[in-house]
Scaffold this motif. Structure first.
Motif: not given
Length: 244
Positions: A115-131
């Motif tokens: 499978a194609a790798p997930p959009d890691s940049a988007s996930k990193i941003q999501d984690l930051y915004m949750k914090a």
């Protein structure tokens, strides 16, 4: 004998006339002095009112400056929240399913079935915004934990310096100035090219003031003005230095 009586009578009349003139002059002088006293009192009252109004004007000007400083303080939060809103708005587009009218996928044999790798940049941003969302909700201890976890997982991320800065803000808001001092120092030392360095230097100086370290605080604020003279943080530092 008659002449002597006439002379005495004339002298008496002149004396009486002179006394009357003196009384009139004394009366006029008294009236003038009373009028001058009234004018002096009026001027004194006007001066007092002018001084009072000047003090009120200074209070208003100080309040305006404080409101302006508060607005500048809120601007970074608004920017962070805007980024969070943008992330939320993009989510439905990422998870949207193809419509029934979409063309069927072409039949192409896949050599690599992974499978194609997930959009890691988007996930990193999501984690930051949750914090950051926890910080915005005044959940400071949870926000600290979330930001620490983010830095531990993504130490090379462009958001790592920001996360360390907001950890310092969490401590500062809770008046844990020793912990805030350490966090702001780490932002400056570990992320020297990060966009939060000027803000971290400003908050480091304010933290030192709260810790009763005026000499170090002055050095920090002067260093901020010298290194980042055009930044908003430097403008606040100049204002703070002017009050000392």
């Amino acid at each position: 004998m008659r002449i002597r009586v006439l002379v005495c009578a004339c002298s008496a009349m002149l004396c009486i006339s002179g006394c009357g003139a003196n009384d009139l002059m004394v009366k006029r002088q008294t009236e003038i002095e009373a009028r001058m006293e009234q004018l002096i009192q009026r001027y004194a009252s006007a001066d007092a009112r002018l001084a009072e109004m000047s003090g009120e004007l200074k209070d208003v000007q100080a309040q305006v400056r404080q409101n302006s400083a508060d607005l500048q303080e809120v601007k970074p939060l608004l920017s962070e929240m805007k980024s969070a809103v943008d992330v939320v708005r993009q989510k439905p587009l990422e998870t949207q399913q193809p419509s029934s009218t979409a063309l069927p996928p072409s039949r192409i044999e896949v050599i690599n079935g992974e499978a194609a790798p997930p959009d890691s940049a988007s996930k990193i941003q999501d984690l930051y915004m949750k914090a950051f969302g926890l910080y915005s909700a005044n959940e400071y201890q949870k926000a600290i934990e979330a930001f620490e976890a983010f830095i531990g997982t993504h130490p090379e991320s462009e958001y790592a310096g920001n996360a360390r800065y907001w950890i310092g803000e969490c401590f500062y808001t809770q008046k844990d100035f020793r912990s805030a001092l350490e966090s702001f120092r780490r932002v400056i030392a570990e992320y020297p090219k990060g966009n939060k360095v000027p803000d971290a230097m400003l908050k480091l100086g304010l933290t030192q003031i709260n810790l009763n370290e005026p000499v170090r605080a002055r050095e920090t604020l002067l260093g901020l003005v010298e290194r980042y003279p055009k930044s908003q943080a430097a403008a606040k530092a100049r204002e703070r230095l002017g009050k000392r």
